[in-house]
Write a protein that holds these residues in place. Structure first.
Motif, PDB file in Angstrom:
ATOM      1  N   LEU A 125      14.789  20.229  43.060  1.00 39.94           N
ATOM      2  CA  LEU A 125      13.371  21.866  44.041  1.00 39.94           C
ATOM      3  C   LEU A 125      14.439  22.278  42.305  1.00 39.94           C
ATOM      4  O   LEU A 125      13.889  22.625  41.717  1.00 39.94           O
ATOM      5  N   SER A 126      15.965  22.455  42.651  1.00 34.90           N
ATOM      6  CA  SER A 126      15.995  23.011  41.959  1.00 34.90           C
ATOM      7  C   SER A 126      15.921  22.884  40.212  1.00 34.90           C
ATOM      8  O   SER A 126      16.221  23.158  39.675  1.00 34.90           O
ATOM      9  N   THR A 127      16.439  21.337  39.939  1.00 36.25           N
ATOM     10  CA  THR A 127      17.015  21.424  38.833  1.00 36.25           C
ATOM     11  C   THR A 127      15.174  21.052  38.241  1.00 36.25           C
ATOM     12  O   THR A 127      14.633  21.680  36.839  1.00 36.25           O
ATOM     13  N   SER A 128      13.965  21.202  39.073  1.00 33.91           N
ATOM     14  CA  SER A 128      12.944  21.317  38.640  1.00 33.91           C
ATOM     15  C   SER A 128      12.125  22.776  38.005  1.00 33.91           C
ATOM     16  O   SER A 128      11.240  22.621  37.336  1.00 33.91           O
ATOM     17  N   LEU A 129      12.596  23.125  38.644  1.00 33.66           N
ATOM     18  CA  LEU A 129      11.742  25.213  39.076  1.00 33.66           C
ATOM     19  C   LEU A 129      13.170  25.345  37.583  1.00 33.66           C
ATOM     20  O   LEU A 129      12.515  26.285  37.010  1.00 33.66           O
ATOM     21  N   ALA A 130      14.103  25.102  37.186  1.00 34.50           N
ATOM     22  CA  ALA A 130      15.233  25.629  36.360  1.00 34.50           C
ATOM     23  C   ALA A 130      14.052  25.299  35.295  1.00 34.50           C
ATOM     24  O   ALA A 130      14.368  25.948  34.089  1.00 34.50           O
ATOM     25  N   LEU A 131      13.979  23.929  34.754  1.00 39.08           N
ATOM     26  CA  LEU A 131      13.029  23.884  33.760  1.00 39.08           C
ATOM     27  C   LEU A 131      11.652  24.701  33.847  1.00 39.08           C
ATOM     28  O   LEU A 131      11.881  25.083  32.587  1.00 39.08           O
ATOM     29  N   ALA A 132      11.258  24.588  34.725  1.00 38.20           N
ATOM     30  CA  ALA A 132      10.119  25.147  34.403  1.00 38.20           C
ATOM     31  C   ALA A 132      10.339  26.637  33.994  1.00 38.20           C
ATOM     32  O   ALA A 132       9.578  26.854  32.803  1.00 38.20           O
ATOM     33  N   LEU A 133      10.897  27.595  34.463  1.00 34.73           N
ATOM     34  CA  LEU A 133      11.294  28.721  34.109  1.00 34.73           C
ATOM     35  C   LEU A 133      11.749  28.664  33.017  1.00 34.73           C
ATOM     36  O   LEU A 133      11.791  29.567  31.758  1.00 34.73           O
ATOM     37  N   ALA A 134      12.707  27.466  32.957  1.00 39.55           N
ATOM     38  CA  ALA A 134      12.552  27.321  30.700  1.00 39.55           C
ATOM     39  C   ALA A 134      12.210  27.285  30.011  1.00 39.55           C
ATOM     40  O   ALA A 134      12.746  28.191  28.311  1.00 39.55           O
ATOM     41  N   GLU A 135      11.194  26.739  29.865  1.00 43.69           N
ATOM     42  CA  GLU A 135      10.227  26.609  29.004  1.00 43.69           C
ATOM     43  C   GLU A 135       9.788  27.712  29.398  1.00 43.69           C
ATOM     44  O   GLU A 135       9.239  28.351  27.708  1.00 43.69           O
ATOM     45  N   VAL A 136       9.450  28.869  30.026  1.00 44.46           N
ATOM     46  CA  VAL A 136       8.551  30.267  29.884  1.00 44.46           C
ATOM     47  C   VAL A 136       9.610  30.887  29.199  1.00 44.46           C
ATOM     48  O   VAL A 136       8.770  31.933  28.171  1.00 44.46           O
ATOM     49  N   ALA A 137      10.901  30.948  29.373  1.00 43.46           N
ATOM     50  CA  ALA A 137      11.295  31.813  28.582  1.00 43.46           C
ATOM     51  C   ALA A 137      11.826  31.191  26.927  1.00 43.46           C
ATOM     52  O   ALA A 137      11.679  31.919  26.129  1.00 43.46           O
ATOM     53  N   LEU A 138      11.770  29.671  26.936  1.00 40.87           N
ATOM     54  CA  LEU A 138      11.980  29.457  25.301  1.00 40.87           C
ATOM     55  C   LEU A 138      10.246  29.996  24.544  1.00 40.87           C
ATOM     56  O   LEU A 138      10.250  29.925  23.628  1.00 40.87           O
ATOM     57  N   ALA A 139       9.107  29.558  25.579  1.00 37.92           N
ATOM     58  CA  ALA A 139       7.697  30.662  25.121  1.00 37.92           C
ATOM     59  C   ALA A 139       7.426  32.040  24.554  1.00 37.92           C
ATOM     60  O   ALA A 139       6.682  32.185  24.175  1.00 37.92           O
ATOM     61  N   GLY A 140       9.315  32.427  25.007  1.00 38.01           N
ATOM     62  CA  GLY A 140       8.416  34.265  25.170  1.00 38.01           C
ATOM     63  C   GLY A 140       7.211  34.458  26.417  1.00 38.01           C
ATOM     64  O   GLY A 140       7.380  35.532  26.177  1.00 38.01           O
ATOM     65  N   GLU A 141       7.841  33.654  26.981  1.00 42.04           N
ATOM     66  CA  GLU A 141       6.883  34.255  28.573  1.00 42.04           C
ATOM     67  C   GLU A 141       6.930  34.777  29.496  1.00 42.04           C
ATOM     68  O   GLU A 141       6.215  34.974  30.693  1.00 42.04           O
ATOM     69  N   LEU A 142       8.085  35.244  29.600  1.00 42.03           N
ATOM     70  CA  LEU A 142       8.497  35.548  31.086  1.00 42.03           C
ATOM     71  C   LEU A 142       7.930  36.369  31.556  1.00 42.03           C
ATOM     72  O   LEU A 142       8.235  37.032  32.718  1.00 42.03           O
ATOM     73  N   THR A 143       7.402  37.298  30.960  1.00 48.02           N
ATOM     74  CA  THR A 143       6.801  38.585  31.308  1.00 48.02           C
ATOM     75  C   THR A 143       5.952  38.629  31.510  1.00 48.02           C
ATOM     76  O   THR A 143       4.922  39.303  32.680  1.00 48.02           O
ATOM     77  N   ARG A 144       5.394  37.006  32.238  1.00 47.38           N
ATOM     78  CA  ARG A 144       4.241  36.462  33.006  1.00 47.38           C
ATOM     79  C   ARG A 144       4.639  36.621  34.679  1.00 47.38           C
ATOM     80  O   ARG A 144       3.525  35.422  35.388  1.00 47.38           O
ATOM     81  N   LEU A 145       5.787  36.175  34.565  1.00 53.06           N
ATOM     82  CA  LEU A 145       6.086  36.526  36.152  1.00 53.06           C
ATOM     83  C   LEU A 145       6.028  38.112  36.695  1.00 53.06           C
ATOM     84  O   LEU A 145       6.739  38.460  36.123  1.00 53.06           O
ATOM     85  N   ARG A 146       4.721  37.239  37.455  1.00 54.33           N
ATOM     86  CA  ARG A 146       4.442  38.811  38.104  1.00 54.33           C
ATOM     87  C   ARG A 146       5.228  39.316  39.101  1.00 54.33           C
ATOM     88  O   ARG A 146       4.990  38.023  40.268  1.00 54.33           O
TER      89      ARG A 146
END
Length: 245
Positions: A125-146
């Motif tokens: 679970l920890s690994t999967s969520l880390a990879l998903a959040l890393a992909e969001v960060a690499l796409a410059g889309e962290l502000t979509r976390l609301r």
């Protein structure tokens, strides 16, 4: 925008964050990960044992705090802090590598991967969520976390709208509650305005008519003076008639 896998993992990350105690959809909810037995119910997709250990619960709750912190930082537009949180999760995930998903062609985008098939559920679970959040960060889309803008609601959600306009979570019908509250506020304000007008009627028309009457009186004299002027005029004509005789 994101791969189906990442979108699903982000939804699970939000679900995990929302198990924490606090205001949820207008209600103050308790911790939904208070006992180990609650893990399979709150997170059914991660193959937790029917009777997880207390150590497993502590690990998941620690992960929840980390995910919630990243969400709060991203919502507050503190991207540096959010990235620090993502890096911390990635470090705990172990070596990260890039693989081609299956089935794949020469044009299929590669994905990030980490961990082992033998990892325990909380590690996966920890690994999967880390990879998903890393992909969001690499796409410059962290502000979509609301975080939900609803009254008495702090639910985390992912804004997947094209124009980044989503303000409310879907879990607690917060958008509808906000619209109903705004409608009732408008109705109350309109009712108050009508009450004020009935308690204090507008006499401006009467004042205007009085002003017009005063103007007429000043130019032509009052109505009471009018008969006297007519009488005087009649007497003058009578005198003139006598002189002619």
């Amino acid at each position: 925008m994101f791969s189906a896998t990442t979108t699903s993992r982000l939804a699970q990350a939000a679900t995990l964050a929302n198990t924490a105690p606090g205001p949820r959809g207008g209600r103050l909810l308790p911790d939904r990960l208070d006992q180990p037995a609650e893990l399979p119910v709150a997170l059914p997709n991660w193959n937790f044992d029917e009777d997880p250990s207390s150590a497993t619960l502590r690990s998941v709750r620690k992960l929840r705090a980390a995910v919630a912190g990243i969400w709060q930082d991203a919502h507050a537009l503190d991207i540096d802090a959010a990235l620090e949180g993502v890096n911390h999760l990635l470090a705990s995930a172990g070596p990260v590598h890039v693989i081609a998903p299956e089935p794949a062609t020469e044009r299929t985008p590669a994905v990030l991967a980490a961990g082992q098939d033998s990892d325990v559920p909380e590690k996966s679970l920890s690994t999967s969520l880390a990879l998903a959040l890393a992909e969001v960060a690499l796409a410059g889309e962290l502000t979509r976390l609301r975080t939900c803008s609803g009254e008495d609601c702090t639910n985390a959600f992912v804004d997947l709208t094209r124009n980044r306009s989503k303000q409310f979570c879907d879990e607690a019908n917060c958008a509808n509650r906000a619209h109903v509250k705004a409608y009732r506020a408008r109705q109350a304000a309109e009712s108050s305005d009508r009450g004020d007008r009935s308690d204090h009627p507008d006499h401006s028309d009467d004042a205007d008519r009085e002003a017009e009457s005063d103007e007429v009186s000043s130019e032509h004299g009052s109505l009471e003076d009018a008969p006297e002027k007519k009488d005087k005029a009649g007497k003058k004509k009578a005198k003139k008639g006598k002189k002619k005789k």
